[in-house]
Design a protein around this motif. Structure first.
Motif, PDB file in Angstrom:
ATOM      1  N   GLU A 116       0.828  -1.213   0.000  1.00  0.00           N
ATOM      2  CA  GLU A 116       0.000   0.000   0.000  1.00  0.00           C
ATOM      3  C   GLU A 116       0.862   1.262   0.000  1.00  0.00           C
ATOM      4  OE1 GLU A 116      -3.376   0.031   2.697  1.00  0.00           O
ATOM      5  OE2 GLU A 116      -3.289  -2.166   2.728  1.00  0.00           O
ATOM      6  N   ALA A 117       2.004   1.215   0.679  1.00  0.00           N
ATOM      7  CA  ALA A 117       2.917   2.361   0.666  1.00  0.00           C
ATOM      8  C   ALA A 117       3.414   2.618  -0.755  1.00  0.00           C
ATOM      9  CB  ALA A 117       4.083   2.120   1.621  1.00  0.00           C
ATOM     10  N   VAL A 118       3.777   1.534  -1.456  1.00  0.00           N
ATOM     11  CA  VAL A 118       4.239   1.664  -2.845  1.00  0.00           C
ATOM     12  C   VAL A 118       3.130   2.254  -3.709  1.00  0.00           C
ATOM     13  CG1 VAL A 118       4.911   0.356  -4.909  1.00  0.00           C
ATOM     14  CG2 VAL A 118       6.006  -0.125  -2.710  1.00  0.00           C
ATOM     15  N   ARG A 119       1.914   1.740  -3.570  1.00  0.00           N
ATOM     16  CA  ARG A 119       0.792   2.255  -4.374  1.00  0.00           C
ATOM     17  C   ARG A 119       0.566   3.737  -4.127  1.00  0.00           C
ATOM     18  NH1 ARG A 119      -3.167  -2.185  -3.132  1.00  0.00           N
ATOM     19  NH2 ARG A 119      -4.033  -0.570  -1.816  1.00  0.00           N
ATOM     20  N   THR A 120       0.664   4.151  -2.879  1.00  0.00           N
ATOM     21  CA  THR A 120       0.455   5.563  -2.536  1.00  0.00           C
ATOM     22  C   THR A 120       1.507   6.445  -3.199  1.00  0.00           C
ATOM     23  OG1 THR A 120      -0.557   4.981  -0.420  1.00  0.00           O
ATOM     24  CG2 THR A 120       0.366   7.201  -0.613  1.00  0.00           C
ATOM     25  N   LEU A 121       2.763   6.052  -3.088  1.00  0.00           N
ATOM     26  CA  LEU A 121       3.842   6.858  -3.669  1.00  0.00           C
ATOM     27  C   LEU A 121       3.790   6.865  -5.191  1.00  0.00           C
ATOM     28  CD1 LEU A 121       6.739   5.842  -1.264  1.00  0.00           C
ATOM     29  CD2 LEU A 121       5.471   8.002  -1.298  1.00  0.00           C
ATOM     30  N   GLU A 122       3.527   5.712  -5.785  1.00  0.00           N
ATOM     31  CA  GLU A 122       3.448   5.653  -7.251  1.00  0.00           C
ATOM     32  C   GLU A 122       2.274   6.459  -7.784  1.00  0.00           C
ATOM     33  OE1 GLU A 122       3.654   1.460  -8.170  1.00  0.00           O
ATOM     34  OE2 GLU A 122       5.855   1.497  -8.144  1.00  0.00           O
ATOM     35  N   ALA A 123       1.151   6.447  -7.056  1.00  0.00           N
ATOM     36  CA  ALA A 123      -0.007   7.247  -7.485  1.00  0.00           C
ATOM     37  C   ALA A 123       0.343   8.733  -7.475  1.00  0.00           C
ATOM     38  CB  ALA A 123      -1.209   6.967  -6.586  1.00  0.00           C
ATOM     39  N   ALA A 124       1.063   9.162  -6.449  1.00  0.00           N
ATOM     40  CA  ALA A 124       1.443  10.577  -6.373  1.00  0.00           C
ATOM     41  C   ALA A 124       2.383  10.957  -7.509  1.00  0.00           C
ATOM     42  CB  ALA A 124       2.087  10.872  -5.024  1.00  0.00           C
ATOM     43  N   LEU A 125       3.281  10.051  -7.854  1.00  0.00           N
ATOM     44  CA  LEU A 125       4.214  10.352  -8.941  1.00  0.00           C
ATOM     45  C   LEU A 125       3.518  10.448 -10.300  1.00  0.00           C
ATOM     46  CD1 LEU A 125       7.330   8.232  -7.921  1.00  0.00           C
ATOM     47  CD2 LEU A 125       7.144  10.730  -7.990  1.00  0.00           C
ATOM     48  N   GLN A 126       2.290   9.948 -10.387  1.00  0.00           N
ATOM     49  CA  GLN A 126       1.527  10.027 -11.624  1.00  0.00           C
ATOM     50  C   GLN A 126       0.727  11.325 -11.741  1.00  0.00           C
ATOM     51  OE1 GLN A 126       1.972   7.756 -14.050  1.00  0.00           O
ATOM     52  NE2 GLN A 126       3.473   6.934 -12.608  1.00  0.00           N
ATOM     53  N   LEU A 127       0.734  12.141 -10.693  1.00  0.00           N
ATOM     54  CA  LEU A 127      -0.019  13.396 -10.748  1.00  0.00           C
ATOM     55  C   LEU A 127       0.549  14.292 -11.840  1.00  0.00           C
ATOM     56  CD1 LEU A 127      -0.376  14.109  -6.938  1.00  0.00           C
ATOM     57  CD2 LEU A 127      -2.191  13.413  -8.507  1.00  0.00           C
ATOM     58  N   PRO A 128      -0.317  14.976 -12.566  1.00  0.00           N
ATOM     59  CA  PRO A 128       0.171  15.831 -13.658  1.00  0.00           C
ATOM     60  C   PRO A 128       0.894  17.071 -13.136  1.00  0.00           C
ATOM     61  CG  PRO A 128      -2.201  16.058 -13.398  1.00  0.00           C
ATOM     62  CD  PRO A 128      -1.762  14.981 -12.443  1.00  0.00           C
ATOM     63  N   ILE A 129       1.998  17.372 -13.785  1.00  0.00           N
ATOM     64  CA  ILE A 129       2.760  18.582 -13.494  1.00  0.00           C
ATOM     65  C   ILE A 129       2.710  19.435 -14.755  1.00  0.00           C
ATOM     66  CG2 ILE A 129       5.040  19.497 -12.906  1.00  0.00           C
ATOM     67  CD1 ILE A 129       5.569  16.773 -11.550  1.00  0.00           C
ATOM     68  N   ALA A 130       2.413  20.697 -14.581  1.00  0.00           N
ATOM     69  CA  ALA A 130       2.295  21.601 -15.728  1.00  0.00           C
ATOM     70  C   ALA A 130       3.604  21.613 -16.517  1.00  0.00           C
ATOM     71  CB  ALA A 130       1.940  23.003 -15.259  1.00  0.00           C
ATOM     72  N   PRO A 131       3.505  21.611 -17.849  1.00  0.00           N
ATOM     73  CA  PRO A 131       4.728  21.664 -18.666  1.00  0.00           C
ATOM     74  C   PRO A 131       5.569  22.889 -18.316  1.00  0.00           C
ATOM     75  CG  PRO A 131       2.783  21.260 -20.025  1.00  0.00           C
ATOM     76  CD  PRO A 131       2.292  21.578 -18.638  1.00  0.00           C
ATOM     77  N   GLY A 132       6.851  22.661 -18.127  1.00  0.00           N
ATOM     78  CA  GLY A 132       7.768  23.749 -17.808  1.00  0.00           C
ATOM     79  C   GLY A 132       7.802  24.130 -16.341  1.00  0.00           C
ATOM     80  N   ALA A 133       6.891  23.571 -15.547  1.00  0.00           N
ATOM     81  CA  ALA A 133       6.873  23.897 -14.118  1.00  0.00           C
ATOM     82  C   ALA A 133       7.991  23.138 -13.411  1.00  0.00           C
ATOM     83  CB  ALA A 133       5.523  23.523 -13.514  1.00  0.00           C
ATOM     84  N   PRO A 134       8.547  23.715 -12.369  1.00  0.00           N
ATOM     85  CA  PRO A 134       9.580  22.986 -11.613  1.00  0.00           C
ATOM     86  C   PRO A 134       8.957  21.773 -10.924  1.00  0.00           C
ATOM     87  CG  PRO A 134       8.967  25.003 -10.465  1.00  0.00           C
ATOM     88  CD  PRO A 134       8.255  25.026 -11.791  1.00  0.00           C
ATOM     89  N   ARG A 135       9.787  20.788 -10.682  1.00  0.00           N
ATOM     90  CA  ARG A 135       9.286  19.605  -9.972  1.00  0.00           C
ATOM     91  C   ARG A 135       8.961  20.017  -8.542  1.00  0.00           C
ATOM     92  NH1 ARG A 135      12.285  14.391 -12.405  1.00  0.00           N
ATOM     93  NH2 ARG A 135      12.020  15.040 -14.557  1.00  0.00           N
ATOM     94  N   PRO A 136       7.801  19.605  -8.075  1.00  0.00           N
ATOM     95  CA  PRO A 136       7.370  20.036  -6.733  1.00  0.00           C
ATOM     96  C   PRO A 136       8.252  19.473  -5.619  1.00  0.00           C
ATOM     97  CG  PRO A 136       5.545  19.135  -7.988  1.00  0.00           C
ATOM     98  CD  PRO A 136       6.782  18.834  -8.756  1.00  0.00           C
ATOM     99  N   ARG A 137       8.312  20.254  -4.538  1.00  0.00           N
ATOM    100  CA  ARG A 137       8.994  19.807  -3.323  1.00  0.00           C
ATOM    101  C   ARG A 137       8.358  18.481  -2.895  1.00  0.00           C
ATOM    102  NH1 ARG A 137       6.621  20.885   1.322  1.00  0.00           N
ATOM    103  NH2 ARG A 137       5.459  22.595   0.419  1.00  0.00           N
ATOM    104  N   GLY A 138       9.176  17.526  -2.516  1.00  0.00           N
ATOM    105  CA  GLY A 138       8.677  16.229  -2.073  1.00  0.00           C
ATOM    106  C   GLY A 138       8.775  15.134  -3.110  1.00  0.00           C
ATOM    107  N   MET A 139       8.913  15.512  -4.369  1.00  0.00           N
ATOM    108  CA  MET A 139       8.976  14.507  -5.426  1.00  0.00           C
ATOM    109  C   MET A 139      10.211  13.623  -5.269  1.00  0.00           C
ATOM    110  SD  MET A 139       8.738  15.090  -9.515  1.00  0.00           S
ATOM    111  CE  MET A 139       7.174  14.453 -10.072  1.00  0.00           C
ATOM    112  N   ALA A 140      11.343  14.225  -4.964  1.00  0.00           N
ATOM    113  CA  ALA A 140      12.570  13.437  -4.788  1.00  0.00           C
ATOM    114  C   ALA A 140      12.426  12.480  -3.602  1.00  0.00           C
ATOM    115  CB  ALA A 140      13.765  14.367  -4.575  1.00  0.00           C
ATOM    116  N   ASP A 141      11.753  12.949  -2.541  1.00  0.00           N
ATOM    117  CA  ASP A 141      11.557  12.098  -1.368  1.00  0.00           C
ATOM    118  C   ASP A 141      10.742  10.847  -1.710  1.00  0.00           C
ATOM    119  OD1 ASP A 141      12.954  13.851   0.302  1.00  0.00           O
ATOM    120  OD2 ASP A 141      11.146  15.002   0.732  1.00  0.00           O
TER     121      ASP A 141
END
Length: 168
Positions: A116-141
Protein backbone atom coordinates in the motif's frame (compact mmCIF):
# COMPACT_ATOMS: atom_id res chain seq x y z
CA UNK A 1 -7.51 47.55 -11.52
CA UNK A 2 -8.84 44.13 -12.44
CA UNK A 3 -10.58 42.03 -9.79
CA UNK A 4 -9.57 38.37 -9.54
CA UNK A 5 -12.80 36.35 -9.75
CA UNK A 6 -11.10 33.56 -7.78
CA UNK A 7 -10.00 35.84 -4.93
CA UNK A 8 -12.15 35.58 -1.79
CA UNK A 9 -14.28 38.54 -0.82
CA UNK A 10 -13.69 40.39 2.44
CA UNK A 11 -16.75 38.68 3.93
CA UNK A 12 -15.34 35.26 2.97
CA UNK A 13 -11.98 36.16 4.50
CA UNK A 14 -13.68 37.20 7.75
CA UNK A 15 -15.63 33.91 7.82
CA UNK A 16 -12.34 32.00 7.43
CA UNK A 17 -10.57 33.97 10.14
CA UNK A 18 -11.85 31.86 13.04
CA UNK A 19 -10.77 28.68 11.29
CA UNK A 20 -7.35 30.15 10.54
CA UNK A 21 -6.84 31.17 14.17
CA UNK A 22 -7.85 27.69 15.35
CA UNK A 23 -5.44 26.14 12.85
CA UNK A 24 -2.54 28.27 14.13
CA UNK A 25 -3.46 27.23 17.66
CA UNK A 26 -3.35 23.58 16.54
CA UNK A 27 0.14 24.15 15.11
CA UNK A 28 1.38 25.79 18.31
CA UNK A 29 -0.11 23.00 20.43
CA UNK A 30 1.55 20.38 18.22
CA UNK A 31 4.96 22.04 18.52
CA UNK A 32 4.53 22.15 22.29
CA UNK A 33 3.69 18.45 22.39
CA UNK A 34 0.11 19.15 23.48
CA UNK A 35 -1.73 16.44 21.53
CA UNK A 36 -5.07 17.10 23.25
CA UNK A 37 -4.77 20.81 22.42
CA UNK A 38 -3.85 19.96 18.83
CA UNK A 39 -6.92 17.75 18.49
CA UNK A 40 -9.20 20.35 20.05
CA UNK A 41 -7.94 23.25 17.92
CA UNK A 42 -7.84 21.22 14.70
CA UNK A 43 -11.44 20.07 15.24
CA UNK A 44 -12.44 23.68 15.88
CA UNK A 45 -10.68 24.77 12.67
CA UNK A 46 -12.51 22.04 10.77
CA UNK A 47 -15.86 23.05 12.28
CA UNK A 48 -15.33 26.71 11.37
CA UNK A 49 -13.93 26.24 7.85
CA UNK A 50 -16.48 26.69 5.06
CA UNK A 51 -17.24 23.48 3.12
CA UNK A 52 -15.53 24.78 -0.03
CA UNK A 53 -12.38 25.93 1.82
CA UNK A 54 -10.28 22.99 0.71
CA UNK A 55 -7.03 24.48 1.97
CA UNK A 56 -8.43 25.27 5.42
CA UNK A 57 -10.25 21.97 5.82
CA UNK A 58 -7.26 20.08 4.45
CA UNK A 59 -4.88 21.77 6.87
CA UNK A 60 -7.15 20.95 9.80
CA UNK A 61 -7.39 17.34 8.64
CA UNK A 62 -3.59 17.21 8.43
CA UNK A 63 -3.24 18.39 12.03
CA UNK A 64 -5.77 15.78 13.14
CA UNK A 65 -3.71 13.18 11.30
CA UNK A 66 -0.51 14.30 13.01
CA UNK A 67 -2.12 14.27 16.45
CA UNK A 68 -3.55 10.77 15.98
CA UNK A 69 -0.21 9.57 14.61
CA UNK A 70 1.50 10.94 17.72
CA UNK A 71 -1.00 8.97 19.83
CA UNK A 72 -0.14 5.81 17.90
CA UNK A 73 -3.56 5.68 16.25
CA UNK A 74 -2.18 4.90 12.81
CA UNK A 75 -5.40 3.95 11.03
CA UNK A 76 -7.21 7.08 12.24
CA UNK A 77 -4.17 9.16 11.30
CA UNK A 78 -4.24 7.58 7.83
CA UNK A 79 -7.93 8.46 7.40
CA UNK A 80 -7.32 12.11 8.30
CA UNK A 81 -4.25 12.34 6.06
CA UNK A 82 -6.26 10.85 3.18
CA UNK A 83 -8.80 13.64 3.72
CA UNK A 84 -5.97 16.19 3.82
CA UNK A 85 -4.54 14.83 0.56
CA UNK A 86 -7.91 14.99 -1.21
CA UNK A 87 -8.46 18.57 -0.06
CA UNK A 88 -4.96 19.68 -1.06
CA UNK A 89 -5.48 18.19 -4.52
CA UNK A 90 -8.79 20.08 -4.86
CA UNK A 91 -7.06 23.27 -3.72
CA UNK A 92 -4.38 22.74 -6.37
CA UNK A 93 -1.50 22.50 -3.87
CA UNK A 94 0.68 19.88 -5.54
CA UNK A 95 3.62 20.14 -3.11
CA UNK A 96 1.28 19.63 -0.15
CA UNK A 97 -0.32 16.72 -1.99
CA UNK A 98 3.12 15.13 -2.25
CA UNK A 99 3.74 15.79 1.44
CA UNK A 100 0.47 14.09 2.35
CA UNK A 101 1.32 11.15 0.11
CA UNK A 102 4.66 10.76 1.88
CA UNK A 103 2.92 10.79 5.25
CA UNK A 104 0.34 8.25 4.08
CA UNK A 105 3.11 5.98 2.81
CA UNK A 106 5.05 6.35 6.08
CA UNK A 107 1.92 5.38 8.02
CA UNK A 108 1.50 2.28 5.87
CA UNK A 109 5.18 1.40 6.31
CA UNK A 110 4.77 1.68 10.09
CA UNK A 111 1.90 -0.79 9.78
CA UNK A 112 4.02 -3.16 7.69
CA UNK A 113 1.85 -2.62 4.63
CA UNK A 114 4.61 -2.12 2.05
CA UNK A 115 2.41 -2.79 -0.99
CA UNK A 116 0.00 0.00 0.00
CA UNK A 117 2.92 2.36 0.67
CA UNK A 118 4.24 1.66 -2.85
CA UNK A 119 0.79 2.26 -4.37
CA UNK A 120 0.46 5.56 -2.54
CA UNK A 121 3.84 6.86 -3.67
CA UNK A 122 3.45 5.65 -7.25
CA UNK A 123 -0.01 7.25 -7.49
CA UNK A 124 1.44 10.58 -6.37
CA UNK A 125 4.21 10.35 -8.94
CA UNK A 126 1.53 10.03 -11.62
CA UNK A 127 -0.02 13.40 -10.75
CA UNK A 128 0.17 15.83 -13.66
CA UNK A 129 2.76 18.58 -13.49
CA UNK A 130 2.29 21.60 -15.73
CA UNK A 131 4.73 21.66 -18.67
CA UNK A 132 7.77 23.75 -17.81
CA UNK A 133 6.87 23.90 -14.12
CA UNK A 134 9.58 22.99 -11.61
CA UNK A 135 9.29 19.60 -9.97
CA UNK A 136 7.37 20.04 -6.73
CA UNK A 137 8.99 19.81 -3.32
CA UNK A 138 8.68 16.23 -2.07
CA UNK A 139 8.98 14.51 -5.43
CA UNK A 140 12.57 13.44 -4.79
CA UNK A 141 11.56 12.10 -1.37
CA UNK A 142 9.07 9.81 -3.08
CA UNK A 143 11.81 8.24 -5.15
CA UNK A 144 13.93 7.81 -2.01
CA UNK A 145 11.00 6.11 -0.28
CA UNK A 146 10.27 3.82 -3.21
CA UNK A 147 13.95 2.97 -3.60
CA UNK A 148 14.16 1.99 0.06
CA UNK A 149 11.07 -0.22 -0.22
CA UNK A 150 12.43 -1.93 -3.32
CA UNK A 151 15.76 -2.54 -1.57
CA UNK A 152 13.80 -4.09 1.31
CA UNK A 153 12.07 -6.33 -1.22
CA UNK A 154 15.45 -7.12 -2.85
CA UNK A 155 14.23 -5.68 -6.17
CA UNK A 156 17.47 -3.88 -6.92
CA UNK A 157 16.57 -3.06 -10.53
CA UNK A 158 13.48 -1.12 -9.38
CA UNK A 159 15.54 0.55 -6.63
CA UNK A 160 18.11 1.62 -9.21
CA UNK A 161 15.32 3.03 -11.44
CA UNK A 162 14.20 5.24 -8.55
CA UNK A 163 17.76 6.26 -7.70
CA UNK A 164 18.17 7.32 -11.34
CA UNK A 165 14.88 9.25 -11.26
CA UNK A 166 16.00 10.88 -8.03
CA UNK A 167 19.14 12.20 -9.70
CA UNK A 168 17.06 13.67 -12.50
Amino acid sequence: RLVDAQAPTLAEEVRRLGSSIAMYRAAIALVRGDVAGTLQSARRALDLAPPADHLGRGGAAGFLGLAHWTNGELETAHQWYAECLARMQRAGHLADTFGCSLALADLRLAQGRLHEAVRTLEAALQLPIAPGAPRPRGMADMHVGLGAIYIERNDLDAALDHATALLE
